[in-house]
Design an enzyme around this catalytic site. Structure first.
Site, PDB file in Angstrom:
ATOM      1  N   ASP A   1     -24.676  -5.778  81.751  1.00 54.92           N
ATOM      2  CA  ASP A   1     -23.760  -5.512  81.649  1.00 54.92           C
ATOM      3  C   ASP A   1     -24.308  -4.792  83.303  1.00 54.92           C
ATOM      4  O   ASP A   1     -23.361  -2.778  82.691  1.00 54.92           O
ATOM      5  CB  ASP A   1     -22.842  -4.793  80.522  1.00 54.92           C
ATOM      6  CG  ASP A   1     -22.250  -5.911  79.699  1.00 54.92           C
ATOM      7  OD1 ASP A   1     -22.934  -7.424  80.106  1.00 54.92           O
ATOM      8  OD2 ASP A   1     -22.101  -5.482  78.884  1.00 54.92           O
TER       9      ASP A   1
ATOM     10  N   HIS B   1     -13.333  -8.029  81.069  1.00 53.11           N
ATOM     11  CA  HIS B   1     -12.441  -7.645  79.714  1.00 53.11           C
ATOM     12  C   HIS B   1      -9.887  -8.551  80.806  1.00 53.11           C
ATOM     13  O   HIS B   1     -10.450  -7.582  81.718  1.00 53.11           O
ATOM     14  CB  HIS B   1     -12.128  -6.398  79.353  1.00 53.11           C
ATOM     15  CG  HIS B   1     -12.789  -6.177  78.777  1.00 53.11           C
ATOM     16  ND1 HIS B   1     -13.124  -6.932  77.609  1.00 53.11           N
ATOM     17  CD2 HIS B   1     -13.529  -4.813  79.017  1.00 53.11           C
ATOM     18  CE1 HIS B   1     -14.583  -5.887  76.842  1.00 53.11           C
ATOM     19  NE2 HIS B   1     -14.299  -5.029  77.443  1.00 53.11           N
TER      20      HIS B   1
ATOM     21  N   LYS C   1     -18.281 -12.916  79.247  1.00 50.14           N
ATOM     22  CA  LYS C   1     -18.100 -11.878  77.399  1.00 50.14           C
ATOM     23  C   LYS C   1     -16.869 -11.069  77.319  1.00 50.14           C
ATOM     24  O   LYS C   1     -16.661  -9.903  78.404  1.00 50.14           O
ATOM     25  CB  LYS C   1     -19.305 -11.291  77.273  1.00 50.14           C
ATOM     26  CG  LYS C   1     -19.958 -10.402  77.627  1.00 50.14           C
ATOM     27  CD  LYS C   1     -20.926  -9.559  76.455  1.00 50.14           C
ATOM     28  CE  LYS C   1     -21.919  -8.652  77.552  1.00 50.14           C
ATOM     29  NZ  LYS C   1     -20.619  -7.447  77.055  1.00 50.14           N
TER      30      LYS C   1
ATOM     31  N   CYS D   1     -24.218  -2.429  73.595  1.00 51.56           N
ATOM     32  CA  CYS D   1     -23.835  -4.757  74.287  1.00 51.56           C
ATOM     33  C   CYS D   1     -25.454  -5.261  74.499  1.00 51.56           C
ATOM     34  O   CYS D   1     -26.364  -6.094  74.098  1.00 51.56           O
ATOM     35  CB  CYS D   1     -23.953  -4.614  76.086  1.00 51.56           C
ATOM     36  SG  CYS D   1     -21.808  -4.454  75.576  1.00 51.56           S
TER      37      CYS D   1
END
Ligand code: VGL
Ligand code: ZN
Length: 209
Positions: free
Chosen positions: A15, A55, A113, A158
């Site tokens: 990320d 997202h 994800k 994460c």
């Protein structure tokens, strides 16, 4: 010193996206500084995975999706407790893009994800319901990977969940402590460092060269 890397080693870069770097939704300091050493390190690996928090708008992990809720508080989701966050990493927005200096050409796999509206995913291996798999363990195993080096953002979310899950899936796991940046919410950094140590994650520093 990290030593040499072989065909059974993988680098997992978690990320490193604009919303987790300076001036992004989380306003974290330090994201920009880890990019150059990560770029250098990625050149040494035969398997590089970069994850991307990704997202849909209105995602259930956003405080704005829950009437009256504030960011950085917890709610109960059907799958368990979930921390609520500022809107971040929305598909198609600049905040979801990788940091502009991150050399994504080095990635063999880009794994997205948190794409389901009602389910978050901190870990690169298993989503927050702790059942839904991303498939990463199969990908790594079929490439002959036995050891993974994990870095990126956020150390205490994460990155930590990915590192502990890597151990759970049978990989020897190393956290690159100085190539990771934390959120540190109410002691979460120390708690997750302890959890990683207890799980058997090794902590190392990467010095360029
Ligand atoms: C993350 C909070 C929400 C992370 C992702 O990458 O650590 N943290 N979504
Ligand atoms: Zn997220």
């Amino acid at each position: 010193m990290l030593g040499e890397f072989g065909s059974d080693d993988a680098l997992i870069v978690v990320d490193v996206q604009n919303d987790f770097c300076e001036e992004g939704a989380f306003d974290l300091l330090g994201g920009g500084a880890i990019v150059a050493p990560i770029n250098a390190l990625a050149q040494k690996f035969q398997t590089v995975v970069m994850t991307q928090d990704f997202h849909p708008a209105g995602h259930s992990s956003f405080a704005s999706s829950h009437e009256g809720a504030e960011a950085f508080t917890q709610i109960d989701m059907p799958y368990g407790p979930q921390t609520l966050w500022p809107d971040h990493c929305i598909q198609g927005t600049p905040g979801a893009a990788f940091h502009p200096a991150l050399e994504t050409t080095a990635a063999h796999l880009i794994l997205r994800k948190g794409c389901q509206l009602d389910l978050d995913s901190y870990s690169a291996f298993v989503e927050n319901d702790r059942k839904t798999k991303t498939g990463l363990d199969g990908y790594l195993r079929s490439r002959g990977v036995r050891r993974v080096f994990v870095c990126g953002i956020a150390t205490d979310f994460c990155v930590a969940w990915s590192a502990v899950d890597a151990v759970d899936h049978g990989f020897e796991t190393v956290l690159l402590r100085n190539l990771s940046v934390e959120i540190d919410l109410e002691g979460s950094l120390q708690a997750q460092l302890d959890a990683m140590s207890a799980a058997g994650v090794r902590m190392e520093r990467y010095e360029a060269g």
